[in-house]
Structures are given as structure tokens and as C-alpha cells.
Write a protein that holds these residues in place. Structure first.
Motif, mmCIF file in Angstrom:
data_model
loop_
_atom_site.group_PDB
_atom_site.id
_atom_site.type_symbol
_atom_site.label_atom_id
_atom_site.label_comp_id
_atom_site.label_asym_id
_atom_site.label_seq_id
_atom_site.Cartn_x
_atom_site.Cartn_y
_atom_site.Cartn_z
ATOM 1 N N ASN A 54 5.981 -77.242 39.741
ATOM 2 C CA ASN A 54 5.223 -77.898 38.611
ATOM 3 C C ASN A 54 4.357 -76.820 38.432
ATOM 4 O O ASN A 54 3.171 -76.611 37.201
ATOM 5 C CB ASN A 54 5.556 -79.128 38.647
ATOM 6 N N MET A 65 -0.699 -79.748 33.554
ATOM 7 C CA MET A 65 0.674 -80.276 34.508
ATOM 8 C C MET A 65 1.122 -81.104 33.917
ATOM 9 O O MET A 65 2.525 -81.480 34.974
ATOM 10 C CB MET A 65 -0.219 -79.958 35.898
ATOM 11 N N GLN A 67 1.520 -84.929 31.551
ATOM 12 C CA GLN A 67 1.938 -84.932 30.141
ATOM 13 C C GLN A 67 0.300 -85.813 29.876
ATOM 14 O O GLN A 67 -0.133 -86.071 28.813
ATOM 15 C CB GLN A 67 3.205 -85.817 28.931
ATOM 16 N N TRP A 265 -0.590 -87.879 42.736
ATOM 17 C CA TRP A 265 -0.768 -86.337 43.008
ATOM 18 C C TRP A 265 -1.691 -85.564 41.912
ATOM 19 O O TRP A 265 -2.477 -84.394 42.691
ATOM 20 C CB TRP A 265 0.759 -85.745 43.478
ATOM 21 N N GLY B 73 5.330 -79.961 24.156
ATOM 22 C CA GLY B 73 4.166 -79.822 25.246
ATOM 23 C C GLY B 73 4.491 -80.675 26.847
ATOM 24 O O GLY B 73 5.845 -80.003 27.186
ATOM 25 N N ALA B 74 3.658 -80.527 27.378
ATOM 26 C CA ALA B 74 4.212 -80.982 28.979
ATOM 27 C C ALA B 74 4.863 -82.645 28.684
ATOM 28 O O ALA B 74 4.603 -83.334 27.565
ATOM 29 C CB ALA B 74 3.274 -81.907 30.019
ATOM 30 N N ALA B 75 5.870 -82.672 29.669
ATOM 31 C CA ALA B 75 6.921 -83.804 29.114
ATOM 32 C C ALA B 75 7.374 -84.213 30.433
ATOM 33 O O ALA B 75 9.002 -84.665 30.551
ATOM 34 C CB ALA B 75 8.180 -83.661 28.019
ATOM 35 N N GLY B 76 6.980 -85.023 31.254
ATOM 36 C CA GLY B 76 7.179 -85.792 32.404
ATOM 37 C C GLY B 76 7.601 -87.148 32.470
ATOM 38 O O GLY B 76 7.104 -87.720 31.215
ATOM 39 N N GLY B 125 5.375 -86.592 36.945
ATOM 40 C CA GLY B 125 3.831 -86.001 36.703
ATOM 41 C C GLY B 125 3.966 -84.389 36.560
ATOM 42 O O GLY B 125 3.332 -83.373 36.561
ATOM 43 N N CYS B 126 5.179 -84.329 36.737
ATOM 44 C CA CYS B 126 5.533 -82.808 36.651
ATOM 45 C C CYS B 126 6.089 -82.097 34.910
ATOM 46 O O CYS B 126 7.483 -81.848 34.918
ATOM 47 C CB CYS B 126 7.420 -82.156 37.322
ATOM 48 N N GLY B 127 4.635 -82.445 34.381
ATOM 49 C CA GLY B 127 5.052 -82.881 32.622
ATOM 50 C C GLY B 127 5.276 -80.765 32.068
ATOM 51 O O GLY B 127 6.113 -80.340 30.759
ATOM 52 N N ALA B 128 4.766 -79.387 33.442
ATOM 53 C CA ALA B 128 5.405 -78.792 32.559
ATOM 54 C C ALA B 128 6.536 -77.760 33.307
ATOM 55 O O ALA B 128 7.258 -77.117 32.619
ATOM 56 C CB ALA B 128 4.074 -77.153 32.974
ATOM 57 N N LEU B 129 7.057 -78.342 34.330
ATOM 58 C CA LEU B 129 8.444 -78.487 34.666
ATOM 59 C C LEU B 129 8.958 -79.221 33.629
ATOM 60 O O LEU B 129 10.487 -77.454 33.046
ATOM 61 C CB LEU B 129 8.410 -79.082 36.274
ATOM 62 N N SER B 131 9.093 -79.377 30.547
ATOM 63 C CA SER B 131 8.412 -78.395 28.956
ATOM 64 C C SER B 131 9.711 -77.743 29.146
ATOM 65 O O SER B 131 10.559 -77.412 28.625
ATOM 66 C CB SER B 131 7.202 -77.906 29.043
ATOM 67 N N SER B 132 9.978 -76.972 30.146
ATOM 68 C CA SER B 132 10.940 -75.547 30.467
ATOM 69 C C SER B 132 12.300 -76.017 30.468
ATOM 70 O O SER B 132 12.745 -75.138 30.030
ATOM 71 C CB SER B 132 10.523 -74.346 31.804
#
Lengths: 279, 173
Positions: A54, A65, A67, A265, B73-76, B125-129, B131-132
Motif C-alpha cells: 500500500n 495512503m 482514505q 500504523w 481515491g483511497a478506499a480502505g 489503512g490500505c486505501g491506495a491498495l 483504490s487500485s
């Protein structure tokens, strides 16, 4: 533009850039702690791999990183010999935060009327600003981009004055036990001890910007929290916490306030120093 | 790694076990706190629901804005525990697949067991991940909620871990 407005513009731009960077890239020391984690397989390993992947994606894609880009928690430390005007500092902080939220594609997470209509302010403002005096003539502006999954797990206990160090350790461990997997572990912990109720809470956030005041206590808390084996993502194993920073100050004979700020984190923060004349 | 196509079939949902790593693809609905309150009220009042519950899942998420060229956008995931007061009624009404992060209440676990649902945990917390993994996002109800509006997503190979399976078995790690 007059000189004041030029300075304000430059200051706000610098704040904006640092905040946008903080939303996408972790501070080096935070990233180093995440890189160093060596989970013992299982889901802990899957979670740590996802976190690392990520972070690569966020930087590459220029995306936040997480949302939840958080509430702006801001600490302004003003040198006692500084000639900066408080009103200008406040303007720059608000404008920098506003620009960052807009241009950095931050989620607008702030609502008015918290127990009523909860209408979104649409700007991610206001920032929550604290002011302090410090030595020197510079102005240090520090931001914590405070996500609320973890903030909902932050808490405070008013211990008995005789509770001692064991009492402080146990209070933090108990608060983390009830947090469990909710705050996106492995977490970063700020602990504030002493003062009044609100001072302890304030110190627990300031702790993210200072060296721990008591490394033996920090180590003890870190060890005990990791013994909970909440684990990455709350799915068991090691680690539960990556770092603990403690700040303390004098308190009343009748009490021992202990506050805990839980950070996920993704410990997103930045500190910007403005030398004399720059703000 | 098990694949789940959405909308899901009965067979798929029953085959996933707690502790399984899964990859989801297809249509996924998105709602968090305020959407849950509204869906709960809609059921209580017998009003129409904004999307069919049968076969569909809900993802607890509120995205950051999409930059140019991105579907989202980021979407965790957000913390599931806040949906706990609403979820049992939603599960009973057919919304049996949930995706979020963190632990659930006993009442949610019992409802998942009784109605053979699934609770999956996404990587917090892995919003960018995430999003993809999202190809398309559209607001289908409650636009006034802004980042908390009810969305419909098209997702591809969206990773998650089964934490409560259709038999009510909990993954403890």
C-alpha cells in the motif's frame, strides 16, 4: 501584494506541501519501523505485506495512503524571542491546511454540530490548534493527521496517586485490550502522564513529536502491549505496537492522570520549522 | 485463495471458511455509519431500500476524492464495530455479506451464523491498495452525505480475509 501577504502565501504553501507529502509518504523513522517488522508468518505476514504494498502504491500513484486523511491536529511552538505575530501564524496554519485538503485530495472528514445534524464543513477545517512557548526565535509547526478509527480507541484514566509506574503500564495495557483490532494495528502509542485531565490528553499527542521522556517506561509498555498479541490487523501474532513515547509533567497530590493516544500504523505527521522572519 | 464473484451464489458463500484469504470481483455496495442508520430506519419503517440486499455485500468505507483519471481515491475499510448496533437487523433482512476491519460484537456473530452470512476483513489503512482494485464508483443514494454516501462499486480481485464464516466460526489468529 504587501510583504505580509507574500509571507503568508509562502508559509501556507510550505505547510500545504508538507501535509500532502505526509498523507502519501510516512516519516523515515516510521517507515523504518514498519520495514523492520518480521512477523512470524500467518495473517500477520499477509497484513504487513499489504501495508508495505500500500505504501508503495500511495507514493507511486500520488494517492493518500489511507482514505481517512484525518483531522488536522496542530501544535505551534513559538520561540520566546520570536517576533512572529500569532494572528499571522494562525492564518497560515488554517490556509495551509485548507489548501492541502483541497489540492491533496484529502477526504473532507470534519462535521459541524457533532451531536446534531453533523453537517460536513466541506473543507476538512477547522484544524485543532494548540500554542506553546519554547526557547529560541523560530516557530515550529507540527501536524498530526489524526485518523479516527484509531482516535476512537484513545482514552484516559484518572488513577489514584499511589498507583505508580505499574498503574500507568496497566492502564495503557487495559486501554489497548479494549481497542483490540479496531485501530489498525500495529499501532504507535503516545502516553501523557500528569498535569490535569486535559494536559495529560494534550501530552499524549505532543508525545509523537518528542523523544520519549522515559525510555525504560516506554520499553515496558511496548513489551506488555505486544504480549496482548492483538497483532497486525487484529488477526493475532506480533507486533501489536511499534513504538511508545511518554511525556509527563507535575500533577496534583490527589491524582495521576494517564492519557493514551492511539495512532494506526499510518502515523502521518510532519513538523516544519520557520526561522525568524519566515512566518 | 478463494474467488468470490458478486452478486454471490449460495454455494460460494457457504464454501468460504474463517481464515480463508479471498479475492472478490463484481458489484459491491458501500456504506458506513450514516448509511447504516438510514437502512436500519428504512427497514423499521417498511420503506423501500436503495438496493437489493439479496446476493449483495456491503463494504464499510468512505473514500477520499478521486483525482483525474482515477475511478475513486483511497478506499480502505473503516472500523466495523461501529456498525454492530445496526448489522443484525440488516443481516436478518438479507444483507448477509459484510466487509470492514476489526472485531464484531457477539450479536453480529450470532446473526451471521443464523442467517449463513460472511464477515470479511479488508486490510486496514490500505486505501491506495484498494483504490487500485476499484474500476468504477457511482453514488446511488444519500448524496447529501458527501464522503459517506451510498456507493456502488465495480471491483476486481479485491483482497480480504474471512473472519466469521457462514457457520459462525470466528478466525482468532
Amino acid at each position: 501584494m504587501d510583504q505580509d501577504r507574500v509571507t503568508l502565501f509562502k508559509t501556507a504553501e510550505r505547510i500545504k506541501e508538507e501535509l500532502i507529502k505526509a498523507s502519501r509518504v510516512l516519516p523515515q523513522d516510521v517507515q523504518a519501523l514498519i520495514d523492520k517488522v518480521n512477523p512470524e508468518g500467518g495473517k500477520a505476514e499477509s497484513v504487513m505485506n499489504a501495508i508495505r504494498q500500500n505504501l508503495i502504491q500511495a507514493e507511486k500513484q500520488n494517492l493518500p495512503m489511507c482514505q481517512d486523511t484525518g483531522a488536522f491536529w496542530c501544535l505551534v511552538r513559538i520561540g520566546r524571542s520570536s517576533d512572529a505575530l500569532l494572528a499571522n501564524i494562525e492564518k497560515a496554519v488554517i490556509e495551509g491546511a485548507r489548501l492541502a485538503a483541497e489540492e491533496g485530495y484529502f477526504r473532507k472528514s470534519i462535521v459541524n454540530d457533532p451531536y446534531g445534524e453533523r453537517k460536513n464543513t466541506g473543507t476538512n477545517l477547522p484544524p485543532f490548534i494548540y500554542y506553546e512557548l519554547a526557547d529560541g526565535d523560530a516557530v515550529d509547526v507540527s501536524f498530526l493527521m489524526k485518523g479516527f478509527g484509531s482516535e476512537n480507541c484513545s482514552s484516559l484514566r484518572m488513577l489514584n496517586p499511589t498507583a505508580g509506574e505499574d498503574g500507568v503500564v496497566n492502564a495503557v495495557v487495559e486501554m489497548m485490550k479494549s481497542a483490540g483490532g479496531k485501530p489498525c494495528p500495529p499501532v504507535f502509542l503516545g502516553v501523557g502522564v500528569g498535569g490535569t485531565m486535559d494536559r495529560a490528553a494534550f501530552l499524549s499527542k505532543k508525545a509523537f513529536f518528542e523523544e520519549t521522556a522515559d525510555s525504560a517506561l516506554s520499553e515496558r509498555i511496548l513489551e506488555k502491549v505486544n504480549e496482548l498479541r492483538i497483532g497486525p490487523g487484529g488477526l493475532g501474532g506480533f507486533p501489536t505496537a511499534l513504538s511508545v513515547s511518554v511525556l509527563s509533567e507535575p500533577t496534583h497530590i490527589a491524582g495521576l492522570p494517564v492519557a493514551l493516544t492511539v495512532n494506526c500504523w499510518a502515523e502521518r505527521k510532519c513538523s516544519i520549522r520557520f526561522e525568524r522572519g519566515e512566518i | 485463495m478463494k474467488k468470490i464473484m458478486l452478486p454471490y451464489t449460495e454455494e460460494t458463500i457457504l464454501s468460504v471458511q474463517s481464515g480463508d484469504d479471498v479475492l472478490l470481483s463484481g458489484t459491491l455496495y458501500v456504506g458506513r455509519d450514516q448509511v447504516h442508520k438510514r437502512l436500519y430506519d428504512a427497514i423499521e419503517n417498511g420503506s423501500d431500500l436503495p438496493f437489493p440486499f439479496a446476493g449483495n455485500g456491503i463494504y464499510y468505507m468512505g473514500p477520499s476524492p478521486a483525482p483525474e483519471g482515477f475511478a475513486i481515491g483511497a478506499a480502505g475499510p473503516t472500523t466495523s464495530a461501529r456498525m454492530d448496533p445496526f448489522s443484525p437487523l440488516l443481516i436478518r433482512s438479507g444483507l448477509r455479506l459484510m466487509i470492514g476491519k476489526g472485531p464484531r460484537s457477539e450479536a453480529v456473530k450470532e446473526a451471521v451464523k443464523e442467517y449463513h452470512g460472511l464477515y470479511l476483513q479488508a486490510y486496514g489503512g490500505c486505501g491506495a491498495l484498494y483504490s487500485s482494485c476499484i474500476r468504477k464508483a457511482e453514488v446511488i443514494a444519500y448524496p447529501e452525505l458527501g464522503p459517506e454516501a451510498l456507493l456502488r462499486l465495480q471491483i476486481e480481485n479485491f483482497p480480504a480475509i474471512c473472519v466469521i464464516d457462514s457457520e459462525g466460526a470466528l478466525f482468532r489468529g
